[in-house]
Design a protein around this motif. Structure first.
Motif, PDB file in Angstrom:
ATOM      1  N   TYR A  11       3.197   3.122  -3.685  1.00  0.00           N
ATOM      2  CA  TYR A  11       3.096   3.341  -2.247  1.00  0.00           C
ATOM      3  C   TYR A  11       3.768   2.160  -1.571  1.00  0.00           C
ATOM      4  CZ  TYR A  11      -0.775   6.640  -3.083  1.00  0.00           C
ATOM      5  OH  TYR A  11      -1.550   7.687  -3.481  1.00  0.00           O
ATOM      6  N   SER A  12       4.288   2.389  -0.377  1.00  0.00           N
ATOM      7  CA  SER A  12       4.804   1.238   0.359  1.00  0.00           C
ATOM      8  C   SER A  12       3.607   0.402   0.802  1.00  0.00           C
ATOM      9  CB  SER A  12       5.650   1.677   1.552  1.00  0.00           C
ATOM     10  OG  SER A  12       4.840   2.275   2.516  1.00  0.00           O
ATOM     11  N   SER A  13       3.821  -0.887   0.887  1.00  0.00           N
ATOM     12  CA  SER A  13       2.742  -1.795   1.238  1.00  0.00           C
ATOM     13  C   SER A  13       3.301  -2.993   1.976  1.00  0.00           C
ATOM     14  CB  SER A  13       2.018  -2.260  -0.029  1.00  0.00           C
ATOM     15  OG  SER A  13       1.037  -3.218   0.296  1.00  0.00           O
ATOM     16  N   ARG A  14       2.482  -3.550   2.819  1.00  0.00           N
ATOM     17  CA  ARG A  14       2.873  -4.765   3.527  1.00  0.00           C
ATOM     18  C   ARG A  14       2.437  -6.028   2.779  1.00  0.00           C
ATOM     19  NH1 ARG A  14       1.959  -0.818   7.099  1.00  0.00           N
ATOM     20  NH2 ARG A  14       3.443  -0.526   8.799  1.00  0.00           N
ATOM     21  N   ILE A  15       1.852  -5.854   1.593  1.00  0.00           N
ATOM     22  CA  ILE A  15       1.484  -7.021   0.772  1.00  0.00           C
ATOM     23  C   ILE A  15       2.749  -7.802   0.484  1.00  0.00           C
ATOM     24  CG2 ILE A  15       0.703  -7.721  -1.535  1.00  0.00           C
ATOM     25  CD1 ILE A  15      -1.489  -5.690  -1.330  1.00  0.00           C
ATOM     26  N   ASP A  16       2.659  -9.108   0.590  1.00  0.00           N
ATOM     27  CA  ASP A  16       3.854  -9.952   0.507  1.00  0.00           C
ATOM     28  C   ASP A  16       4.251 -10.293  -0.928  1.00  0.00           C
ATOM     29  OD1 ASP A  16       1.664 -11.569   0.074  1.00  0.00           O
ATOM     30  OD2 ASP A  16       2.493 -13.286   1.142  1.00  0.00           O
ATOM     31  N   GLU A  19       8.239  -5.742  -4.788  1.00  0.00           N
ATOM     32  CA  GLU A  19       7.907  -4.490  -5.471  1.00  0.00           C
ATOM     33  C   GLU A  19       7.916  -4.652  -6.990  1.00  0.00           C
ATOM     34  OE1 GLU A  19      10.073  -0.287  -5.757  1.00  0.00           O
ATOM     35  OE2 GLU A  19       9.387  -0.753  -3.716  1.00  0.00           O
ATOM     36  N   ARG A  22       4.785  -6.485  -7.986  1.00  0.00           N
ATOM     37  CA  ARG A  22       3.634  -5.593  -7.874  1.00  0.00           C
ATOM     38  C   ARG A  22       3.602  -4.599  -9.034  1.00  0.00           C
ATOM     39  NH1 ARG A  22       3.303  -2.156  -3.415  1.00  0.00           N
ATOM     40  NH2 ARG A  22       5.499  -2.368  -2.958  1.00  0.00           N
ATOM     41  N   GLY A  84      -0.607  -1.032  -3.954  1.00  0.00           N
ATOM     42  CA  GLY A  84       0.309   0.078  -3.726  1.00  0.00           C
ATOM     43  C   GLY A  84       0.557   0.917  -4.964  1.00  0.00           C
TER      44      GLY A  84
END
Length: 176
Positions: A11-16, A19, A22, A84
């Protein structure tokens, strides 16, 4: 072991975290999810089938262990989704991805169950410490902290199991 889908389907995520980072962390977490689910079911196997002089106390201990592991299953799966990813937590997935050996289905003696569980908790605890290092090296202190929390309890529970075996000349501690 882990499918390509796990690594690429995010999923797209705003976690810094990037990708790719992650994705690597999610792969580690899903491996832990499978192993934790497997360990929980193996502990329940002992819980249901333990017999002998210490039946009641071991029955309760094993149920408590399984309950703790169920909580960790949820924590790990939720961390996957927070990053995500997709939590891969089916029984089939756990059976195919777990690092634990199959639980012996022909035992009922309390001491034999303790030995079998201590062997598996030892493997599990080691994998948690490895995951702490891997996720910390990937720059995810939060996931490393989650693993640290689980690791502390796993080590304590391993100590509880091994304490039942100490002083019993007939059951030496298994080497890992």
């Amino acid at each position: 072991m882990t499918s390509t889908t796990t690594k690429t389907r995010l999923y797209s995520s705003r976690i810094d975290l990037p990708e790719d980072t992650r994705s690597q962390i999610i792969t580690i977490l899903n491996q832990s999810l499978a192993t934790t689910l497997d360990l929980k079911t193996q502990v329940k196997q002992a819980h249901w089938n333990v017999k002998g002089l210490n039946f009641y106390s071991l029955h309760l201990l094993f149920d408590e262990l399984a309950g703790e592991l169920e909580g960790y299953v949820d924590m790990i799966a939720e961390r996957v989704t927070a990053l995500g990813g997709y939590a891969m937590g089916t029984a089939r997935r756990a059976a195919s991805e777990s690092i634990l050996p199959e639980y012996p289905l022909n035992i009922d003696n309390g001491t034999d169950h303790i030995v079998a569980l201590a062997d598996r908790f030892g493997v599990y605890a080691k994998s948690l410490r490895e995951a702490i290092d891997k996720t910390d090296n990937l720059g995810d202190a939060d996931t490393a902290d989650l693993y640290t929390e689980i690791s502390r309890t796993a080590d304590m529970r391993l100590w509880f199991l091994e304490a039942h075996l100490q002083g019993n000349a007939n059951q030496p501690l298994a080497s890992h």
